[in-house]
Design a protein around this motif. Structure first.
Motif, PDB file in Angstrom:
ATOM      1  N   ASN A   8      50.401  39.520  32.269  1.00  0.00           N
ATOM      2  CA  ASN A   8      50.887  39.155  30.935  1.00  0.00           C
ATOM      3  C   ASN A   8      49.916  38.273  30.158  1.00  0.00           C
ATOM      4  N   GLN A   9      48.746  38.046  30.692  1.00  0.00           N
ATOM      5  CA  GLN A   9      47.777  37.192  29.999  1.00  0.00           C
ATOM      6  C   GLN A   9      47.071  37.963  28.893  1.00  0.00           C
ATOM      7  N   ARG A  10      46.837  37.268  27.804  1.00  0.00           N
ATOM      8  CA  ARG A  10      46.125  37.832  26.645  1.00  0.00           C
ATOM      9  C   ARG A  10      44.627  37.852  26.941  1.00  0.00           C
ATOM     10  N   SER A  11      43.928  38.853  26.512  1.00  0.00           N
ATOM     11  CA  SER A  11      42.491  38.944  26.773  1.00  0.00           C
ATOM     12  C   SER A  11      41.652  38.488  25.593  1.00  0.00           C
ATOM     13  N   ASN A  12      40.402  38.221  25.868  1.00  0.00           N
ATOM     14  CA  ASN A  12      39.320  38.017  24.886  1.00  0.00           C
ATOM     15  C   ASN A  12      39.321  36.674  24.157  1.00  0.00           C
ATOM     16  N   ASN A  13      40.472  36.132  23.791  1.00  0.00           N
ATOM     17  CA  ASN A  13      40.472  34.940  22.962  1.00  0.00           C
ATOM     18  C   ASN A  13      40.954  33.685  23.684  1.00  0.00           C
ATOM     19  N   GLU A  14      41.262  33.783  24.940  1.00  0.00           N
ATOM     20  CA  GLU A  14      41.875  32.662  25.630  1.00  0.00           C
ATOM     21  C   GLU A  14      40.962  32.041  26.681  1.00  0.00           C
ATOM     22  N   VAL A  15      41.328  30.796  27.033  1.00  0.00           N
ATOM     23  CA  VAL A  15      40.579  30.040  28.039  1.00  0.00           C
ATOM     24  C   VAL A  15      41.388  30.007  29.327  1.00  0.00           C
ATOM     25  N   LEU A  16      40.733  30.290  30.420  1.00  0.00           N
ATOM     26  CA  LEU A  16      41.349  30.211  31.744  1.00  0.00           C
ATOM     27  C   LEU A  16      40.700  29.053  32.494  1.00  0.00           C
ATOM     28  N   LYS A  17      41.546  28.154  33.033  1.00  0.00           N
ATOM     29  CA  LYS A  17      41.004  26.993  33.747  1.00  0.00           C
ATOM     30  C   LYS A  17      41.502  26.967  35.185  1.00  0.00           C
ATOM     31  N   PHE A  18      40.567  26.741  36.102  1.00  0.00           N
ATOM     32  CA  PHE A  18      40.889  26.579  37.511  1.00  0.00           C
ATOM     33  C   PHE A  18      40.679  25.122  37.900  1.00  0.00           C
ATOM     34  N   THR A  19      41.711  24.490  38.443  1.00  0.00           N
ATOM     35  CA  THR A  19      41.594  23.099  38.885  1.00  0.00           C
ATOM     36  C   THR A  19      40.819  23.023  40.195  1.00  0.00           C
ATOM     37  N   VAL A  20      40.482  21.805  40.598  1.00  0.00           N
ATOM     38  CA  VAL A  20      39.796  21.596  41.878  1.00  0.00           C
ATOM     39  C   VAL A  20      40.603  22.218  43.010  1.00  0.00           C
ATOM     40  N   GLU A  21      41.910  22.000  42.997  1.00  0.00           N
ATOM     41  CA  GLU A  21      42.791  22.523  44.051  1.00  0.00           C
ATOM     42  C   GLU A  21      42.826  24.051  44.036  1.00  0.00           C
ATOM     43  N   ASP A  22      42.860  24.627  42.842  1.00  0.00           N
ATOM     44  CA  ASP A  22      42.858  26.099  42.715  1.00  0.00           C
ATOM     45  C   ASP A  22      41.632  26.695  43.401  1.00  0.00           C
ATOM     46  N   ILE A  23      40.484  26.105  43.120  1.00  0.00           N
ATOM     47  CA  ILE A  23      39.224  26.670  43.616  1.00  0.00           C
ATOM     48  C   ILE A  23      39.123  26.547  45.127  1.00  0.00           C
ATOM     49  N   ILE A  24      39.577  25.431  45.659  1.00  0.00           N
ATOM     50  CA  ILE A  24      39.548  25.257  47.117  1.00  0.00           C
ATOM     51  C   ILE A  24      40.421  26.310  47.793  1.00  0.00           C
ATOM     52  N   LYS A  25      41.579  26.586  47.218  1.00  0.00           N
ATOM     53  CA  LYS A  25      42.465  27.613  47.779  1.00  0.00           C
ATOM     54  C   LYS A  25      41.825  28.995  47.692  1.00  0.00           C
ATOM     55  N   LEU A  26      41.230  29.296  46.545  1.00  0.00           N
ATOM     56  CA  LEU A  26      40.568  30.596  46.372  1.00  0.00           C
ATOM     57  C   LEU A  26      39.405  30.759  47.339  1.00  0.00           C
ATOM     58  N   PHE A  27      38.684  29.667  47.549  1.00  0.00           N
ATOM     59  CA  PHE A  27      37.568  29.699  48.486  1.00  0.00           C
ATOM     60  C   PHE A  27      38.066  29.916  49.915  1.00  0.00           C
ATOM     61  N   ALA A  28      39.138  29.226  50.266  1.00  0.00           N
ATOM     62  CA  ALA A  28      39.673  29.297  51.632  1.00  0.00           C
ATOM     63  C   ALA A  28      40.130  30.702  51.995  1.00  0.00           C
ATOM     64  N   ASP A  33      35.186  35.931  46.408  1.00  0.00           N
ATOM     65  CA  ASP A  33      34.270  37.039  46.688  1.00  0.00           C
ATOM     66  C   ASP A  33      34.862  38.399  46.346  1.00  0.00           C
ATOM     67  N   SER A  34      36.096  38.391  45.890  1.00  0.00           N
ATOM     68  CA  SER A  34      36.763  39.655  45.597  1.00  0.00           C
ATOM     69  C   SER A  34      36.282  40.246  44.268  1.00  0.00           C
ATOM     70  N   PRO A  35      35.998  41.550  44.226  1.00  0.00           N
ATOM     71  CA  PRO A  35      35.628  42.207  42.960  1.00  0.00           C
ATOM     72  C   PRO A  35      36.733  42.064  41.908  1.00  0.00           C
ATOM     73  N   ASN A  36      37.968  41.993  42.370  1.00  0.00           N
ATOM     74  CA  ASN A  36      39.083  41.856  41.440  1.00  0.00           C
ATOM     75  C   ASN A  36      39.091  40.494  40.749  1.00  0.00           C
ATOM     76  N   PHE A  37      38.502  39.503  41.400  1.00  0.00           N
ATOM     77  CA  PHE A  37      38.452  38.169  40.799  1.00  0.00           C
ATOM     78  C   PHE A  37      37.599  38.205  39.529  1.00  0.00           C
ATOM     79  N   ILE A  38      36.434  38.828  39.603  1.00  0.00           N
ATOM     80  CA  ILE A  38      35.576  38.972  38.428  1.00  0.00           C
ATOM     81  C   ILE A  38      36.282  39.800  37.358  1.00  0.00           C
ATOM     82  N   LYS A  39      37.017  40.803  37.777  1.00  0.00           N
ATOM     83  CA  LYS A  39      37.737  41.642  36.832  1.00  0.00           C
ATOM     84  C   LYS A  39      38.750  40.814  36.039  1.00  0.00           C
ATOM     85  N   ILE A  40      39.412  39.888  36.726  1.00  0.00           N
ATOM     86  CA  ILE A  40      40.376  39.015  36.055  1.00  0.00           C
ATOM     87  C   ILE A  40      39.672  38.061  35.097  1.00  0.00           C
ATOM     88  N   LEU A  41      38.547  37.513  35.501  1.00  0.00           N
ATOM     89  CA  LEU A  41      37.796  36.602  34.636  1.00  0.00           C
ATOM     90  C   LEU A  41      37.442  37.269  33.315  1.00  0.00           C
TER      91      LEU A  41
END
Length: 218
Positions: A8-28, A33-41
């Protein structure tokens, strides 16, 4: 998983922010490293990653996130909460992503050459706990646009902001006694600065090369 979470996220005009905790979880869970992660970005115009320099995997995370930049990616920015400045410039100096820094409230000194040559730093927050800014601390931070020096700062050493070529505005809230040699040399975009009435001496070449300077408040 990623597509469902962001459906449901809007594309192109919005800012997505990952907190310190978010990134540690994603890394863990190896999601970074997922191709889908770049697709979401790519659904967003700007992506901000927050990192804490005290984290034991800070360098690994910084390198990984910095390397996500490519021609098809959104604008990626990294915001760093710096617990101290020791060795930090060695990690971020050759970055190709815009960086903003918040220095920890416990910090009493910005070390000499702390951010020397970190050309992608565009924003720097100096906490009111800092008493001294070391020699060439921000020299050649060529993307830095504005700086506020808090009232706590009693001393700024030589060349602290030398060759910050995009620096436009400097606000000095402290009761400095001296602006030392080469402090703002070659800040060629500097248009505005206030010099506290407490200043008794301005050193040699302190404002040499500041050819855009239009407003000086004393």
């Amino acid at each position: 998983m990623f597509e469902k979470a962001f459906r449901n996220q809007r594309s192109n005009n919005e800012v997505l922010k990952f907190t310190v905790e978010d990134i540690i979880k994603l890394f863990a869970n190896e999601s970074l490293d997922s191709p889908n992660f770049i697709k979401i970005l790519n659904l967003f115009s700007t992506v901000i990653f927050e990192l804490n320099s005290s984290n034991v995997i800070f360098k690994e995370l910084f390198d990984k996130l910095s390397n996500m930049v490519d021609s098809d990616a959104p604008l990626i920015k990294i915001h760093i909460f710096a617990s101290n400045t020791s060795g930090l410039s060695n990690i971020i100096q050759n970055s190709n992503v815009p960086i903003s820094i918040t220095n920890a409230d416990s910090m009493t000194m910005i070390e000499p050459k702390a951010y020397y040559g970190c050309s992608e730093i565009y924003q720097m927050i100096i906490p009111s706990s800092v008493i001294k800014i070391g020699e060439k601390a921000f020299s050649n931070c060529s993307s830095l646009v504005q700086i506020t020096i808090p009232s706590s700062v009693k001393k700024i050493e030589e060349g602290a902001f030398h060759s910050c070529i995009l620096l436009k505005k400097v606000e000095i809230l402290s009761s400095l006694k001296e602006i030392k040699n080469f402090t703002f040399t070659n800040c060629e975009s500097l248009t505005e600065i206030n010099i506290p009435s407490s200043v008794e001496k301005i050193g040699s070449y302190a404002f040499a090369g500041c050819n855009s300077l239009e407003q000086v408040e004393i």
